[in-house]
Design a protein around this motif. Structure first.
Motif, mmCIF file in Angstrom:
data_model
loop_
_atom_site.group_PDB
_atom_site.id
_atom_site.type_symbol
_atom_site.label_atom_id
_atom_site.label_comp_id
_atom_site.label_asym_id
_atom_site.label_seq_id
_atom_site.Cartn_x
_atom_site.Cartn_y
_atom_site.Cartn_z
ATOM 1 N N HIS A 29 0.827 -1.218 0.000
ATOM 2 C CA HIS A 29 0.000 0.000 0.000
ATOM 3 C C HIS A 29 0.853 1.256 0.000
ATOM 4 O O HIS A 29 0.605 2.196 -0.756
ATOM 5 N N GLU A 30 1.838 1.277 0.885
ATOM 6 C CA GLU A 30 2.685 2.462 1.033
ATOM 7 C C GLU A 30 3.442 2.773 -0.259
ATOM 8 O O GLU A 30 3.476 3.919 -0.711
ATOM 9 N N LEU A 31 4.049 1.753 -0.853
ATOM 10 C CA LEU A 31 4.809 1.993 -2.086
ATOM 11 C C LEU A 31 3.884 2.377 -3.231
ATOM 12 O O LEU A 31 4.203 3.258 -4.030
ATOM 13 N N ALA A 32 2.734 1.734 -3.318
ATOM 14 C CA ALA A 32 1.771 2.070 -4.379
ATOM 15 C C ALA A 32 1.357 3.534 -4.272
ATOM 16 O O ALA A 32 1.250 4.232 -5.284
ATOM 17 N N LYS A 33 1.164 3.994 -3.061
ATOM 18 C CA LYS A 33 0.795 5.400 -2.846
ATOM 19 C C LYS A 33 1.959 6.322 -3.207
ATOM 20 O O LYS A 33 1.783 7.327 -3.892
ATOM 21 N N THR A 34 3.150 5.975 -2.744
ATOM 22 C CA THR A 34 4.338 6.790 -3.013
ATOM 23 C C THR A 34 4.617 6.914 -4.512
ATOM 24 O O THR A 34 4.913 7.996 -5.010
ATOM 25 N N LEU A 35 4.502 5.786 -5.222
ATOM 26 C CA LEU A 35 4.786 5.775 -6.666
ATOM 27 C C LEU A 35 3.595 6.249 -7.504
ATOM 28 O O LEU A 35 3.730 6.422 -8.707
ATOM 29 N N GLU A 36 2.442 6.406 -6.846
ATOM 30 C CA GLU A 36 1.205 6.782 -7.537
ATOM 31 C C GLU A 36 0.885 5.800 -8.672
ATOM 32 O O GLU A 36 0.652 6.181 -9.809
ATOM 33 N N VAL A 37 0.877 4.500 -8.313
ATOM 34 C CA VAL A 37 0.602 3.474 -9.321
ATOM 35 C C VAL A 37 -0.887 3.416 -9.633
ATOM 36 O O VAL A 37 -1.737 3.761 -8.809
ATOM 37 N N ASP A 38 -1.171 2.969 -10.838
ATOM 38 C CA ASP A 38 -2.546 2.831 -11.301
ATOM 39 C C ASP A 38 -3.075 1.413 -11.111
ATOM 40 O O ASP A 38 -4.281 1.199 -11.083
#
Length: 133
Positions: A97-106
């Motif tokens: 979750h944290e990395l997905a948010k940081t990287l702004e993944v789709d």
């Protein structure tokens, strides 16, 4: 059909990871998306709840080194630059979750294996990622 610009593939480095990566690479290619790989090393203290009065720091370092080597191997197979490979430590669902948010993944792609019944559809990590997305 949605257009994905950045995809995160969270893998567990098992044999099933190849299938997850093939799917993720195909999705990234189809959408012209930037693909990132992630593996989360779960601290032994989380796995055993601190119930065993031993120092696992050396074992933990070995696990992290093995994970780094395996992640590098997968990255080379996909010709991914090192900056798009992420090795983190902690609870897999929260780190994803944290990395997905940081990287702004789709799109986040995770695998699920070794389950029966309803759990066959979603493993515990995949289920945790889904509920926190």
């Amino acid at each position: 059909m949605p257009n994905y610009g950045r995809i995160l593939a969270a893998i567990d480095l098992s044999e099933e990871a190849n299938g997850v990566l093939e799917r993720a690479a195909g999705m990234a290619k189809h959408h012209g998306a930037e693909l990132h790989l992630l593996h989360v090393v779960e601290p032994l203290s989380l796995a055993y709840g601190g119930d065993i009065p031993m120092d696992f720091s050396e074992v933990q370092l070995q696990l992290e080194k093995q994970a780094e080597d395996a992640l590098d191997k997968f990255a080379k197979q996909l010709n991914l630059p090192k900056e798009r490979c992420h090795l983190l430590s902690g609870r897999p669902d929260s780190q994803i979750h944290e990395l997905a948010k940081t990287l702004e993944v789709d799109l986040v792609i995770v695998g699920s294996h070794g389950r029966k019944g309803l759990a066959l559809l979603l493993g515990s990590t995949a289920n945790g990622v889904l509920h926190g997305a």
